[in-house]
Design an enzyme around this catalytic site. Sequence first.
Site, PDB file in Angstrom:
ATOM      1  N   GLU B 243       1.336  -0.762  -0.335  1.00 13.65           N
ATOM      2  CA  GLU B 243      -0.184   0.252   0.070  1.00 13.65           C
ATOM      3  C   GLU B 243       1.094   1.361   0.266  1.00 13.65           C
ATOM      4  O   GLU B 243       1.572   2.178   0.968  1.00 13.65           O
ATOM      5  CB  GLU B 243      -1.077   0.060   1.260  1.00 13.65           C
ATOM      6  CG  GLU B 243      -1.619   1.002   1.360  1.00 13.65           C
ATOM      7  CD  GLU B 243      -2.237   1.578   2.796  1.00 13.65           C
ATOM      8  OE1 GLU B 243      -2.993  -0.025   3.005  1.00 13.65           O
ATOM      9  OE2 GLU B 243      -2.870   1.860   3.070  1.00 13.65           O
ATOM     10  N   CYS B 280      -3.382   7.074   5.374  1.00 12.43           N
ATOM     11  CA  CYS B 280      -3.194   7.065   4.265  1.00 12.43           C
ATOM     12  C   CYS B 280      -4.211   7.254   3.381  1.00 12.43           C
ATOM     13  O   CYS B 280      -4.809   7.465   2.137  1.00 12.43           O
ATOM     14  CB  CYS B 280      -2.596   5.221   4.134  1.00 12.43           C
ATOM     15  SG  CYS B 280      -3.783   4.294   5.467  1.00 12.43           S
TER      16      CYS B 280
END
Lengths: 504, 504
Positions: B243, B280
């Site tokens: 990620e 994020c």
Amino acid sequence: MSQGIDPRTGEPVGPEVPDSSAEGVSEAVARAQECAQWLADLPHTRRAGLLRALATALREDESALVRLADAETGLGEPRLTGELARTAAQLDMFADVLDDGAFCEAVIDHADPRAVPPHTDLRRVLAPLGPVAVFAASNFPFAFSVAGGDTASALAAGCPVVVKAHPSHPGLSVRIAELLADALAGAGAPRGVLAVVHGHEAGELLVTDPRITAVGFTGSTRGGRALFDLACSRPDPIPFYGELGSINPVVVTEAALERRGDEIAAGLAGSFTLGAGQFCTKPGAVFVPAGRGFGDQVAEAVSAAEAAPLLNARIRDGYVTGVAALGDVPGVKTLLSARGGAGYCVRPAVLAVDAQVFTEQADVLAEECFGPCTLIVEYAGADELAAALAVLPGSLTGSLHAEPTEPGAAGLLAALRRRVGRVIFNGWPTGVAVTWSQHHGGPWPSTTVPLHTSVGATAVRRFLRPVTYQDVPGELLPAALREDNPLGIPRRVDGVLIGGRSQG
Amino acid sequence: MSQGIDPRTGEPVGPEVPDSSAEGVSEAVARAQECAQWLADLPHTRRAGLLRALATALREDESALVRLADAETGLGEPRLTGELARTAAQLDMFADVLDDGAFCEAVIDHADPRAVPPHTDLRRVLAPLGPVAVFAASNFPFAFSVAGGDTASALAAGCPVVVKAHPSHPGLSVRIAELLADALAGAGAPRGVLAVVHGHEAGELLVTDPRITAVGFTGSTRGGRALFDLACSRPDPIPFYGELGSINPVVVTEAALERRGDEIAAGLAGSFTLGAGQFCTKPGAVFVPAGRGFGDQVAEAVSAAEAAPLLNARIRDGYVTGVAALGDVPGVKTLLSARGGAGYCVRPAVLAVDAQVFTEQADVLAEECFGPCTLIVEYAGADELAAALAVLPGSLTGSLHAEPTEPGAAGLLAALRRRVGRVIFNGWPTGVAVTWSQHHGGPWPSTTVPLHTSVGATAVRRFLRPVTYQDVPGELLPAALREDNPLGIPRRVDGVLIGGRSQG
């Protein structure tokens, strides 16, 4: 430019097919991208209709297609007739998968203020990736080519497809592309849902095109690795689903050899020479108890076999030099050498080696040699066998010939299971059924991504990605996620599976 | 060597933790491999018990762990207490997934001689890949670190885990490693199920170790790309689930701005500064109708915010220089500049740009800037908005603020959907629920593989691969595939889903 060659004679056959230009490839991808949203939005049942129209088109032209395929591949009309039927059935199966609806994995979690952490309304479904590139293989001109499993599963997922044709059957590829284009147009699909391009450069252009979202590939380890590296080195790497080389180990226990030695030798002879050994599931290394003459028995069984054509000059040369190279490894005995014939025809080869030598030189001896050859690996005891199995590279399949009740069977099955995608008990790996439960994949190098299959219902998953909708009003949700389940598909709602038949 | 630093002061805190030696890393992987078969063979319900034991261990030590985490991260005790609860709940959720049993996707097709092609008995189930490497992130010292989602989902899948600790909270990582090791030993697990290693070199050794079968990573695009390239360049490439960076676009329509402008500005101010912007899913680009002063309103809302600590010097420097670099792009106005404070503390920043400029310079302006800043992109009309959305890089999330009945809402949702993994309606992306339906992933660069999620029930699938058993006698089949379904799990049998609650 590519042109078919009759492998029985080595003479050209069919039309000369020009390589696609860079502009031609780019246009095909542009058209694919233009219709991606149309295909993604098409209701599942209508997408199923497209697939069935393709199946019908193949069946209606069966005899002409089989003749065309036979001229370019030399695989023989009976085999090719069966392969066409299987390819059409595969399209129908993916249509059934769409009608079933579970493939899109609809999940609904209603808002829950008491959850840790609390959450609002969340709904997940799988959505198509976008345009997909498919590399056709030489050895299955129907089932792993223009209308094959990669194409069928990508279309089922809702992804437009650009196929890079295999140069060993260009005439057939052009003809099938026309047939499918007509069938798609007849079913109301826009141009761009499926295109076919030709030439090595076209393939590289597809893999690096920023509009291509995933690649399906079946072919050699060397060619597949080069394209895999290309896909990974993009500024935005994309999934590359490659099926590369596979040695497909077979283990025969003492007890099985004692009870059914003749039957096993005959079965192996049939399996490794099927389709002139040009199956990705061909048994390439067979582990048998030492000193029983099993290798000689197998060599004897195939020694009278007629020469059979390999698909092209590259494969024929690779087979002849590959068998010779194996035979040159110290400790390897050539029981039956590869002999050539007219055109690209060859005869089967059988080699033998002790398990200890195999284990020490697995980097050479456990590499796939494409064509009708197999390596008999003689083991003296369970430890030698275990050591050899431990160094096996990943394979699509592993087969065990044993008595169900022998104490060692479970351990051998587990050892094979660790290295392969499909384990077979008292059977042969060649022949890949098209079912819900099929897995045609395995650890590297048999495939580039061990999580996925190129055959069977779950092959669609390679071309789908999850999307979660948070607090999206019903009228803006995809049908699969609407509260009243208008598609009537199985879903998981608040943790509970709904839609299956009840247990027991 | 790594040592925690209190980001509020910039002073060292806690013990010095030495980097793991190459031998230490190799030993950890060797132990992981040794217990892989044990963990794979453990019945699902017992594996669930291991996960619940880990959750309990975290909860029992809550206050000490939160204090330790706060000293090294400065994230504050309330947030960290919540994060620990969520991390424990996540372990429990994966235990529920194991108890449910559908995750292993058992499929049975009995022999069918009438099928095209005919087939014998085939049974498919998902099996663990083997030892997994997990790279911890700095911004969630519990939820994306030693005991976080990657570890929990890999263990649930049956894969031993070696975690590469994040150097921003080494003391906490060591303490949690001890806690979990004790809990695992108490639950009867062998050493090797979970290990933690330290240091940059240890990470590279893990990714290239031939015994490691997959990698989970959360971090920067640059660091993630380097490790992704390393995983892909192995002789036997392995899946790398990274990620990386995500800009998380937000679109506000004319109608929504008119009706709820103040509320939306306040919501955005809260979302992009949450956890000092170190999520994020932080909204990094917000598309609003031009000329309404929305940017000034947001800047005003956060102008009085106290300085908050960033996690480490690298992130602080990246934030300050990143905001300045954005502001230097011709056409970008800095409405509120990034100002520093004590230790690694900074204040929020707000920038604004016209959509046309954004579209032209998306390669610079659409890159993630980690920390409490956001870019307001003003669009004049639907075409300018559409053009800007078309050049967005892949993101974890995309949010739409609109009236449900406006005619343009469906098209905007679809445009966002093409670029993101989760679409949010009239809400904010920060905060990721842990549910069956969650998807925390998206197209490159937000993740390296868009098919997978690092949060939610299906995260386990990253560490499982299918295995099909052909004609294997019942006594040699895994329990999930035996005819009488001793585990009582949902399965698909001869094409029919069995085990869910019936429809309607």
